[in-house]
Design an enzyme around this catalytic site. Structure first.
Site, PDB file in Angstrom:
ATOM      1  N   GLU A   1     -43.832 -40.871  32.418  1.00 27.41           N
ATOM      2  CA  GLU A   1     -43.863 -40.229  31.110  1.00 27.41           C
ATOM      3  C   GLU A   1     -43.527 -41.220  29.990  1.00 27.41           C
ATOM      4  O   GLU A   1     -44.186 -41.244  28.952  1.00 27.41           O
ATOM      5  CB  GLU A   1     -42.886 -39.044  31.058  1.00 27.41           C
ATOM      6  CG  GLU A   1     -43.175 -37.953  32.061  1.00 27.41           C
ATOM      7  CD  GLU A   1     -42.483 -38.118  33.402  1.00 27.41           C
ATOM      8  OE1 GLU A   1     -42.289 -37.109  34.098  1.00 27.41           O
ATOM      9  OE2 GLU A   1     -42.127 -39.262  33.777  1.00 27.41           O
TER      10      GLU A   1
ATOM     11  N   CYS B   1     -37.532 -35.608  34.400  1.00 29.41           N
ATOM     12  CA  CYS B   1     -36.078 -35.706  34.484  1.00 29.41           C
ATOM     13  C   CYS B   1     -35.498 -35.588  33.068  1.00 29.41           C
ATOM     14  O   CYS B   1     -36.242 -35.483  32.092  1.00 29.41           O
ATOM     15  CB  CYS B   1     -35.685 -37.051  35.108  1.00 29.41           C
ATOM     16  SG  CYS B   1     -36.108 -38.481  34.075  1.00 29.41           S
TER      17      CYS B   1
ATOM     18  N   CYS C   1     -36.730 -38.396  30.635  1.00 27.37           N
ATOM     19  CA  CYS C   1     -38.105 -38.209  30.169  1.00 27.37           C
ATOM     20  C   CYS C   1     -38.221 -36.986  29.267  1.00 27.37           C
ATOM     21  O   CYS C   1     -38.967 -37.003  28.279  1.00 27.37           O
ATOM     22  CB  CYS C   1     -39.055 -38.118  31.357  1.00 27.37           C
ATOM     23  SG  CYS C   1     -39.188 -39.694  32.242  1.00 27.37           S
TER      24      CYS C   1
ATOM     25  N   HIS D   1     -40.444 -44.843  33.894  1.00 26.94           N
ATOM     26  CA  HIS D   1     -41.042 -43.633  34.466  1.00 26.94           C
ATOM     27  C   HIS D   1     -42.426 -43.418  33.862  1.00 26.94           C
ATOM     28  O   HIS D   1     -42.721 -43.896  32.752  1.00 26.94           O
ATOM     29  CB  HIS D   1     -40.164 -42.418  34.164  1.00 26.94           C
ATOM     30  CG  HIS D   1     -38.903 -42.372  34.954  1.00 26.94           C
ATOM     31  ND1 HIS D   1     -38.166 -41.220  35.097  1.00 26.94           N
ATOM     32  CD2 HIS D   1     -38.235 -43.329  35.651  1.00 26.94           C
ATOM     33  CE1 HIS D   1     -37.098 -41.460  35.840  1.00 26.94           C
ATOM     34  NE2 HIS D   1     -37.120 -42.740  36.184  1.00 26.94           N
TER      35      HIS D   1
END
Length: 153
Positions: free
Chosen positions: A58, A86, A89, A56
């Site tokens: 992040e 999410c 993260c 992801h």
């Protein structure tokens, strides 16, 4: 935390990172990590490219910043991301000891900060992350809607 800590320039760069993901057919999410006003990490979704569910934006930005500082703890750093993080993260943001989280659009299905959970407000966490949201949310939403519309066409 107050909005005066927020930098429009850093959020604009996070949007540019999201556009990089879009150009590679990845969900357009971008993230930037800043320390003392300097960008030390950028990331965008590379899930398909890396064949990794953890790739992801992040986490990619955290990895770049950690490498830059040669430390997995990102003390006194802020993260700017185009979409509400999410749970995975959010936990990485806590574990990295990031100070402030600024994000754009809410993620009603998987957003762990305010949409489906208040993860950062849980009392059991050993680090507090300040957060604010809604920054450049229309730009983030427009990018996401365009991406998902292209998938349906």
């Amino acid at each position: 935390m107050k909005n005066s800590d927020f930098s429009i320039e850093h959020m604009m760069i996070a949007i540019e990172c999201a556009k990089k993901a879009y150009s590679k057919d990845e969900v357009p999410v971008g993230a930037v990590i800043v320390r003392d006003g300097k960008i030390i990490g950028k990331g965008w979704n590379t899930i398909l490219e890396n064949q990794s569910v953890s790739a992801h934006a992040e986490i990619n930005a955290i990895n770049v910043a950690s490498s830059y500082l040669k430390n997995y703890r990102l003390v006194n750093c802020d993260i700017y991301t185009t979409l509400e993080p999410c749970h995975m993260c959010a936990k990485a943001i806590v574990d990295a000891r990031i100070r402030n989280l600024f994000f754009g659009a809410l993620e009603p299905k998987t957003g762990a900060i305010v949409s489906t959970d208040s993860f950062l407000d849980h009392p059991h966490l050993n680090h507090r992350v300040n957060y604010e949201y809604g920054f450049m949310k229309n730009e983030s939403i427009k990018l996401l809607m365009s991406f998902f519309k292209s998938k349906r066409d």
